[in-house]
Structures are given as structure tokens and as C-alpha cells.
Design an enzyme around this catalytic site. Structure first.
Site, PDB file in Angstrom:
ATOM      1  N   CYS A 109     -67.288  44.040  58.033  1.00 18.94           N
ATOM      2  CA  CYS A 109     -67.759  43.014  57.100  1.00 18.94           C
ATOM      3  C   CYS A 109     -67.964  43.566  55.688  1.00 18.94           C
ATOM      4  CB  CYS A 109     -69.048  42.386  57.622  1.00 18.94           C
ATOM      5  SG  CYS A 109     -70.260  43.597  58.184  1.00 18.94           S
ATOM      6  N   HIS A 124     -75.842  41.149  54.216  1.00 12.68           N
ATOM      7  CA  HIS A 124     -75.977  42.435  53.525  1.00 12.68           C
ATOM      8  C   HIS A 124     -75.998  42.144  52.020  1.00 12.68           C
ATOM      9  CE1 HIS A 124     -74.679  44.258  57.306  1.00 12.68           C
ATOM     10  NE2 HIS A 124     -73.493  43.699  57.229  1.00 12.68           N
TER      11      HIS A 124
HETATM   12  P1  NAD Z   1     -71.171  41.968  70.106  1.00  6.50           P
HETATM   13  O1  NAD Z   1     -71.803  43.078  70.836  1.00  6.50           O
HETATM   14  O2  NAD Z   1     -71.999  40.903  69.495  1.00  6.50           O
HETATM   15  O3  NAD Z   1     -70.089  41.241  71.028  1.00  6.50           O
HETATM   16  C1  NAD Z   1     -69.194  41.936  71.825  1.00  6.50           C
HETATM   17  C2  NAD Z   1     -69.095  41.232  73.163  1.00  6.50           C
HETATM   18  O4  NAD Z   1     -68.100  41.884  73.963  1.00  6.50           O
HETATM   19  C3  NAD Z   1     -70.404  41.269  73.952  1.00  6.50           C
HETATM   20  O5  NAD Z   1     -70.680  39.978  74.457  1.00  6.50           O
HETATM   21  C4  NAD Z   1     -70.102  42.263  75.099  1.00  6.50           C
HETATM   22  O6  NAD Z   1     -70.810  41.950  76.279  1.00  6.50           O
HETATM   23  C5  NAD Z   1     -68.614  42.035  75.281  1.00  6.50           C
HETATM   24  N1  NAD Z   1     -67.887  43.114  75.948  1.00  6.50           N
HETATM   25  C6  NAD Z   1     -68.250  44.404  76.118  1.00  6.50           C
HETATM   26  N2  NAD Z   1     -67.290  45.062  76.800  1.00  6.50           N
HETATM   27  C7  NAD Z   1     -66.317  44.175  77.075  1.00  6.50           C
HETATM   28  C8  NAD Z   1     -65.082  44.251  77.743  1.00  6.50           C
HETATM   29  N3  NAD Z   1     -64.630  45.391  78.279  1.00  6.50           N
HETATM   30  N4  NAD Z   1     -64.322  43.128  77.847  1.00  6.50           N
HETATM   31  C9  NAD Z   1     -64.750  41.950  77.317  1.00  6.50           C
HETATM   32  N5  NAD Z   1     -65.923  41.819  76.665  1.00  6.50           N
HETATM   33  C10 NAD Z   1     -66.693  42.926  76.533  1.00  6.50           C
HETATM   34  O7  NAD Z   1     -70.255  42.654  68.986  1.00  6.50           O
HETATM   35  P2  NAD Z   1     -69.809  41.994  67.619  1.00  6.50           P
HETATM   36  O8  NAD Z   1     -70.940  42.081  66.655  1.00  6.50           O
HETATM   37  O9  NAD Z   1     -69.149  40.698  67.859  1.00  6.50           O
HETATM   38  O10 NAD Z   1     -68.768  43.083  67.111  1.00  6.50           O
HETATM   39  C11 NAD Z   1     -67.471  43.168  67.640  1.00  6.50           C
HETATM   40  C12 NAD Z   1     -66.648  44.071  66.761  1.00  6.50           C
HETATM   41  O11 NAD Z   1     -66.637  43.510  65.446  1.00  6.50           O
HETATM   42  C13 NAD Z   1     -67.204  45.492  66.601  1.00  6.50           C
HETATM   43  O12 NAD Z   1     -66.126  46.360  66.382  1.00  6.50           O
HETATM   44  C14 NAD Z   1     -68.040  45.399  65.341  1.00  6.50           C
HETATM   45  O13 NAD Z   1     -68.219  46.633  64.713  1.00  6.50           O
HETATM   46  C15 NAD Z   1     -67.192  44.449  64.520  1.00  6.50           C
HETATM   47  N6  NAD Z   1     -67.926  43.686  63.499  1.00  6.50           N
HETATM   48  C16 NAD Z   1     -69.184  43.219  63.732  1.00  6.50           C
HETATM   49  C17 NAD Z   1     -69.843  42.526  62.731  1.00  6.50           C
HETATM   50  C18 NAD Z   1     -71.247  42.051  62.902  1.00  6.50           C
HETATM   51  O14 NAD Z   1     -71.941  41.928  61.921  1.00  6.50           O
HETATM   52  N7  NAD Z   1     -71.707  41.729  64.086  1.00  6.50           N
HETATM   53  C19 NAD Z   1     -69.217  42.271  61.521  1.00  6.50           C
HETATM   54  C20 NAD Z   1     -67.900  42.687  61.331  1.00  6.50           C
HETATM   55  C21 NAD Z   1     -67.261  43.423  62.330  1.00  6.50           C
END
Ligand code: NAD
Length: 341
Positions: free
Chosen positions: A141, A221
Site C-alpha cells: 500500500c 497511513h
Molecule cells: P490477511 O491476513 O488479512 O488475509 C489473508 C487471509 O489468507 C487470511 O484470512 C488467512 O487466513 C488466509 N490464508 C492463510 N493461508 C492461506 C492459504 N494457504 N490459502 C488460502 N488462504 C490462506 O492479509 P491481508 O492484509 O489481506 O494481506 C494479504 C497480502 O497483501 C500480504 O502480502 C500483505 O502484505 C499485502 N497487503 C496488505 C495490506 C494491508 O494493509 N492489510 C495492504 C497492502 C498489501
């Protein structure tokens, strides 16, 4: 051609990308994969999405819960042309082997290292570099927002160096066990934080020095930027004019709009009737833009949950080479009600 899309990982990013994919006229959401049944799985089923389990244990939990489960994530991936991997940091790189063995393309997220794909992506900066690639990583992000503004400033004024201090939200809104709740945590203490070097995976032409801390909020942020330019000494108005013509930026004003905080920005998103109050744009305070000597100063807010949603949709079209950057961004923005700049 209708592109069949799988979303693996269905929480903060996955839920938003799934909804965005479902809105695209050239895409079909084949389904979403989750670890366990819960209210989010239930609401996916109510939206008409097919839900898959990450593994056999999860599949049994779904069966026991009564929430329909269509099979394993492997089945979902097999039935799709491309996967959006929205699993937590480092899980995506573990999933890569499955995508490779099934011969499917995948879009990873910013929690993975650049090397997971070898191509890091921000649509308005380097769409063409992703064309035809098997794997692409949509950057985080903070990196997405920085790339959008820095690419634009560099186009007109030539950046020699950018400095940014990032006050990061400590947790996403549903993460009630994470802190801090009464501290500012230097994260990391050492300089630079990873954000500046990460910008260079997309925009390699100038140094970006970043410092970061966590603050006790869950929404947005806040970036404080100082950008040194070499080409022309721009006036405040010229910089504002350039940023106001840059895609996926929202310019706000404390004087004209009364927006003085991230809380005001989130409230604006509610007024705009955005789904989940999402702000897909990087938000720049117009009245913070100040040129002093050859440096441009300004504040920018980033809705961490939402900003990478349009990038994921565009990355799909880039990888499959079904449309150019401009056309893809137009379709994506129209579907998400992002105003054209
Ligand atoms: P999150 O933890 O909120 O969601 C991830 C989901 O995937 C969870 O529900 C988890 O249970 C599930 N999961 C775990 N292992 C799995 C598997 N093997 N198969 C299927 N599902 C599985 O994470 P998020 O915040 O959505 O982030 C996801 C990605 O995006 C990360 O790389 C993160 O760094 C990136 N990201 C996050 C944000 C943020 O602010 N949250 C912003 C930009 C990018």
C-alpha cells in the site's frame, strides 16, 4: 474472452479484490479460497461466490459448519486462468509452487519479496513490464502510493532524491489483538525502512530514503514527503496542477473541504458511498504542497486496505496482455467509481 480469476486468501485484500474482479465485464470470479468458515465465508456465499478451503482440515470445518465448500484451493486454481494470491506475507511464496505445478499465472502482494515474481507492479508506472509475465507482484500500500506521486513528479520535474517519513496504522480494523494502543513505535529504528528501496523495484531512477513508525490507529497511513527535483524550479501551483492531473490521486484541501485528518478522509469515503468506505486513491493535501528551493513538500494519506485493489485488477489484464494500460485503468476506475483526473 472472459478471464477466469481465482482469489486465494480472503480477508483484507482478497475480499476487496474479489469484489472488484466481480465488477469487471471482461472477468469472471471463479471463486475464493479461505482457511476456515466464518462470517466472511458466509457473506461470500451470500454474494454468490463459490468458496474453497485451503486444505482438507478446512474443508471438514466447512462441512461441519454447514457453509457450502466447493473443494480445495488447488481445484479453484485449476479451474482459473490466473490467481490473485492474497494470503499473508510469506504464504504467497509458498503457494507459488502449486501455481507453477498447475501451470497457472499468479499475482502476488506486497508482503512477498520482489524476487517472488521478479516484476513489481504499479499500473500507471510500469504496466508494460508486466505484459506476458507468469508472475507479478503488486507492491504494498505505501509503495503503491509513493510510486503514483513520485512517478508523476519525476515526469515533469525530474527527481534527484525523495525523502519520506511514514506514520503507519498499527493494525487493520479487525485486528483487535495487535498494538500499540498507547505508544509510537519506531518500525524499524534503523534507516531506511524497506519502503524506499521497495519503490526502487518499480522506479529505479532516483534514491528514496524512508523512515517509518507505527501509530495507534487502524485507518490510513500518513506520509510526509520532501522531494528534491533537478529540472525546473516548479511553483506550488505547477506541482498542484500536475498532481491534480495524475490518475488515482485525490486532492483535498483543509481550507476548502475542511479535511484536516485521516478521520475526515474516511468520513468523506462514507459520504461518497464507497463500498467498505474504501479510498482507492492516494490522498494528497493540496494546501500542504510547498516548494522551497528545489524541494517539494507535502502530506499524503493512504487507505492501506483499499489502495492496491485497482492495481490487482490491472495486473490481471497486463499479465494476460488483453488491453493496454490506459484502457485497463479506465475500465477499472469506472467500475470502482474512481474519478478520472
Ligand atoms: P490477511 O491476513 O488479512 O488475509 C489473508 C487471509 O489468507 C487470511 O484470512 C488467512 O487466513 C488466509 N490464508 C492463510 N493461508 C492461506 C492459504 N494457504 N490459502 C488460502 N488462504 C490462506 O492479509 P491481508 O492484509 O489481506 O494481506 C494479504 C497480502 O497483501 C500480504 O502480502 C500483505 O502484505 C499485502 N497487503 C496488505 C495490506 C494491508 O494493509 N492489510 C495492504 C497492502 C498489501
Amino acid at each position: 474472452m472472459t478471464i477466469r480469476v481465482a482469489v486465494n486468501g480472503y480477508n483484507v485484500i482478497g475480499r476487496r479484490v474479489a469484489d472488484a474482479v466481480a465488477l469487471q465485464s471482461d472477468m469472471k470470479l471463479v471463486g475464493v479460497a479461505k482457511v476456515k468458515p466464518d462470517y466472511k465465508a458466509n457473506s461470500a456465499v451470500e454474494k454468490g461466490y463459490k468458496v474453497f478451503a485451503a486444505d482438507e482440515k478446512g474443508e471438514k470445518a466447512f462441512r461441519d459448519s454447514g457453509i457450502p465448500c466447493e473443494g480445495l484451493s488447488r481445484d479453484l486454481v485449476s479451474a482459473s486462468d490466473i490467481v490473485i494470491d492474497a494470503t499473508p506475507e510469506d504464504v504467497g511464496s509458498q503457494n507459488k509452487q502449486m501455481y507453477e505445478s498447475l501451470g497457472r499465472r499468479a499475482i502476488f502482494q506486497g508482503g512477498e519479496e520482489h524476487d517472488v515474481a521478479g516484476t513489481s507492479f504499479v499500473a500507471q508506472c510500469n504496466f508494460d513490464q508486466a505484459v506476458g509475465k507468469k508472475f507479478v507482484r503488486v507492491v504494498s500500500c505505501n509503495t503503491t502510493a509513493l510510486c503514483r506521486v513520485l512517478h508523476s513528479i519525476d515526469e515533469d520535474f525530474g527527481i534527484s532524491k525523495a525523502n519520506v517519513v511514514i506514520a503507519r496504522r498499527a493494525a487493520d480494523p479487525d485486528e483487535s489483538s495487535k498494538g500499540p494502543i498507547d505508544a509510537v513505535v519506531l518500525d524499524p529504528v534503523t534507516i531506511p525502512s524497506h519502503h524506499g528501496p521497495d519503490v526502487n523495484t518499480v522506479l529505479p531512477g532516483f534514491p528514496v530514503i524512508s523512515m517509518a513508525m507505527k501509530i495507534p490507529t487502524t485507518h490510513m497511513h500518513l506520509h510526509s514527503l520532501v522531494v528534491s527535483v533537478k529540472r525546473d524550479l516548479p511553483s506550488d501551483d505547477r506541482v498542484i496542477d500536475k498532481l491534480s492531473k495524475t490518475p488515482r490521486l485525490m486532492l483535498v484541501s483543509s481550507k476548502k473541504d475542511g479535511i484536516k485528518s485521516t478521520a475526515n478522509v474516511m468520513d468523506l469515503a462514507r459520504e461518497l458511498g464507497r463500498p467498505r468506505n474504501d479510498v482507492f486513491e492516494a490522498v494528497v493535501w493540496k494546501d500542504s504542497v510547498k516548494v522551497i528551493g528545489n524541494e517539494i513538500y507535502f502530506f499524503m494519506a493512504v487507505h492501506q486496505e483499499a489502495i492496491v485493489t485497482p492495481e490487482n485488477v490491472d495486473a490481471i489484464r497486463a499479465v494476460l496482455d488483453v488491453s493496454g494500460a490506459r484502457e485497463s485503468m479506465r475500465m477499472t476506475d469506472q467500475s470502482l467509481k474512481i474519478k478520472a483526473n
